[in-house]
Design an enzyme around this catalytic site. Structure first.
Site, PDB file in Angstrom:
ATOM      1  CE  LYS A  12      -4.154  -1.931   2.106  1.00 45.49           C
ATOM      2  NZ  LYS A  12      -5.186  -1.788   3.150  1.00 45.49           N
ATOM      3  N   GLY A  15       1.017   0.561   9.564  1.00 40.40           N
ATOM      4  CA  GLY A  15       1.129   0.461   8.112  1.00 40.40           C
ATOM      5  C   GLY A  15       0.028   1.199   7.388  1.00 40.40           C
ATOM      6  CG  MET A  73      -6.255  -1.331   7.410  1.00 44.45           C
ATOM      7  SD  MET A  73      -7.303  -0.907   6.013  1.00 44.45           S
ATOM      8  CE  MET A  73      -8.914  -0.836   6.786  1.00 44.45           C
TER       9      MET A  73
END
Length: 273
Positions: free
Chosen positions: A70, A131, A133
């Site tokens: 991501k 991270g 999320m």
């Protein structure tokens, strides 16, 4: 009726360290029900740069992005839109004639579910993870007016940076927890230690709300323990549905009706044939 796969079929995909079937089943079932000439396939990769070049070269319309890509994917894109630019985390890529734009539908899904659950902004929270999320969750909490929160992360640099960005505290260990517990780590995820608890039973007992971002399995040990203790819960599977729906709209330009969404979600979870 959906056309048979042919030269005009548009391909969408996902990239994850541990690919699952939820996204493929959700998107493909909606294509079938709405008669759209699309197909969706999950992948993993050890060559993220090569994967992005492939998306451009093959005209792949869209790509969902999961852990651990991501943040790493951002330098490989042409631009960031909306919340992805603010959060500096991407979970969706849209390809417009070779130009790749990153979006973040995790943020909108998380904020929507917090609103639906009626989670009061004055409740203190403990957010485990630092991270991509975790960034989406922290942004959603901050934008809803949550001010009393702690980012729990063993990576001091990332944990402090995330906490400082959104005005929260940071600590290495969970400690006594908080009224709102959020697991934004892979703890309990399929393919890893599926018996691990993101928070101890003592910490869960002291809480009021439990939020699990792990979607596979649908019932993690943390989520199961929180439900058994009578806590308000937000499940990773619910987050997965809402963020996948927004991806579907970005890829196709079509917003399905409620019945189609509910059926595709149930099919993706294996509840209907």
């Amino acid at each position: 009726m959906k056309p048979p796969i042919g030269r005009d079929t548009r391909l969408c995909m996902s990239l994850a360290a541990r690919p699952g079937n939820f996204g493929s089943r959700f998107h493909n079932r909606l294509y079938e029900r709405l008669g759209l000439d699309y197909a969706y396939k999950a992948f993993t990769t050890n060559d993220l740069d090569g994967a992005m070049r492939g998306i451009r070269a093959l005209g792949i319309r869209g790509c969902a992005v999961s852990m651990p890509f991501k943040e790493a994917v951002i330098p490989l894109l042409d631009s960031l839109a909306g919340s992805a630019a603010t959060i500096d985390s991407v979970n969706t890529i849209v390809n417009d004639d070779g130009r790749l734009t990153g979006y973040n539908t995790d943020y909108s899904a998380m904020r929507d579910l917090l609103d639906r659950a009626g989670v009061a902004p004055e409740l203190p929270f403990s957010l485990r993870g630092s991270g991509g999320m975790a960034k989406a969750v922290a942004a959603a909490l901050r934008d809803r007016g949550h001010r009393r929160g702690t980012v729990v992360a063993r990576n001091a640099d990332k944990g402090r940076a995330l906490a400082n960005t959104y005005g929260f505290d940071w600590q290495v260990e969970v400690g006594d927890g908080a009224a709102v517990l959020v697991n934004a780590t892979p703890i309990g995820m399929s393919g890893g230690d599926e018996t691990a608890l993101a928070f101890t039973p003592h910490v869960i007992a002291r809480s009021a709300v439990a939020i699990e971002v792990v979607a596979l399995p649908a019932e993690t040990p943390f989520l199961r323990a929180a439900r058994a203790a009578g806590k308000v819960t937000i499940a990773g599977a619910d987050i997965a549905v809402l963020q996948a729906l927004e991806q579907f709209v970005l890829y196709t330009g079509v917003r399905p009706g409620d019945d189609d969404i509910a059926h595709a979600a149930a099919f993706a979870r294996g509840e209907v044939d």
